[in-house]
Motif scaffolding. Sequence first.
Motif, PDB file in Angstrom:
ATOM      1  N   SER A   1      35.447  44.115  42.642  1.00  0.00           N
ATOM      2  CA  SER A   1      36.414  43.795  41.466  1.00  0.00           C
ATOM      3  C   SER A   1      36.881  42.242  41.574  1.00  0.00           C
ATOM      4  CB  SER A   1      37.687  44.645  41.585  1.00  0.00           C
ATOM      5  OG  SER A   1      38.361  44.475  42.563  1.00  0.00           O
TER       6      SER A   1
ATOM      7  N   ASP B   1      34.338  39.986  40.243  1.00  0.00           N
ATOM      8  CA  ASP B   1      34.425  39.795  38.690  1.00  0.00           C
ATOM      9  C   ASP B   1      35.417  39.076  38.337  1.00  0.00           C
ATOM     10  OD1 ASP B   1      32.375  41.955  38.738  1.00  0.00           O
ATOM     11  OD2 ASP B   1      33.788  43.572  38.419  1.00  0.00           O
TER      12      ASP B   1
ATOM     13  N   GLU C   1      44.676  41.823  36.772  1.00  0.00           N
ATOM     14  CA  GLU C   1      45.099  43.297  36.822  1.00  0.00           C
ATOM     15  C   GLU C   1      43.877  44.007  38.187  1.00  0.00           C
ATOM     16  OE1 GLU C   1      46.900  45.958  35.438  1.00  0.00           O
ATOM     17  OE2 GLU C   1      48.001  43.976  34.749  1.00  0.00           O
ATOM     18  N   GLU C   2      42.917  43.340  38.417  1.00  0.00           N
ATOM     19  CA  GLU C   2      41.993  44.005  39.326  1.00  0.00           C
ATOM     20  C   GLU C   2      42.668  43.717  40.652  1.00  0.00           C
ATOM     21  OE1 GLU C   2      39.203  42.537  35.940  1.00  0.00           O
ATOM     22  OE2 GLU C   2      41.036  41.757  36.896  1.00  0.00           O
TER      23      GLU C   2
ATOM     24  N   ASP D   1      45.223  46.445  41.059  1.00  0.00           N
ATOM     25  CA  ASP D   1      44.495  47.652  41.093  1.00  0.00           C
ATOM     26  C   ASP D   1      43.945  47.754  42.660  1.00  0.00           C
ATOM     27  OD1 ASP D   1      44.948  48.528  38.541  1.00  0.00           O
ATOM     28  OD2 ASP D   1      43.169  47.974  37.958  1.00  0.00           O
TER      29      ASP D   1
END
Length: 280
Positions: free
Chosen positions: A115, A118, A244-245, A248
């Motif tokens: 993530s 990404d 946000e990743e 998270d």
Amino acid sequence: MTTPPALLIAGHGIRDEAGANAFRDFVRDLARRDAGLPVAGGVVGPSPSPSLAEAVADLAGRGAERFTAVPLTLAPAGRAGAGVEAALHAALGGAEEHHPGISYSCARPLGPHPSLLDVIGRRLDEALGGPARAPGDRADVMVLLVGEGSTDPEANADVHRAARLLWEGRGYAGVETAFVSLAAPDVPSGLDRCVRLGARRIVVLPYFLFAGAAPERISRQTEGWAAAHPGIEVLSAGVIGPAEELLDLVMERYRESAADGGPSANRDHDTRPGARAHVR
């Protein structure tokens, strides 16, 4: 019903005010996600941000007796990650003396998680003006991934590993590595290598979670090199930032550690390479 442990965010290598502000903002963002979860952040080592001991005192003052510490570092588990974990255990061990009865577990470091790769890919797209429209759109782009640099070869190898994972399947001509300090090549030498490999379009990508002095230094070195090489297009990408990743992933590490007591809950920690901790 058992009360879940508080969340302690353990920063590392945050030595300047810009990085400290970004760290504090990130901790506040995490705290807003779950108003019922006590969250505090502290830094291992010298920093303008609160120390780890101050963060533990904050949680203890709010009535927390158990907490899970999540190391905010890109180093995976291994010797490089173990160095951060050893410093974290030392700080937490000292906190236990001042707050008898507390217990803690330590989550795994973040590592080059898919993530986060990404997010890094998104930072590259932003630097290039938008996502690729066709598979060949990035075929002429070389990426220079710049890590902090360390005297520990395994820590530097982590940056090379991230570079390989970033390159796989993303269509770039290549992903090379450089370091801000303590390891070679430095940023100008890394850019020179990209040119020797045929690059005419380069994106310099800082492998850092937050803004601060080191990413600023990367930016200055990049600008200086680009001014001396007007025939090469050189772009600068942003840091990972409070995406946000990242939020998270921190919560993922917290939940997995809180669920099983963590890989290192209240342990006598042996900091020798390869040594295993023992549960008390």
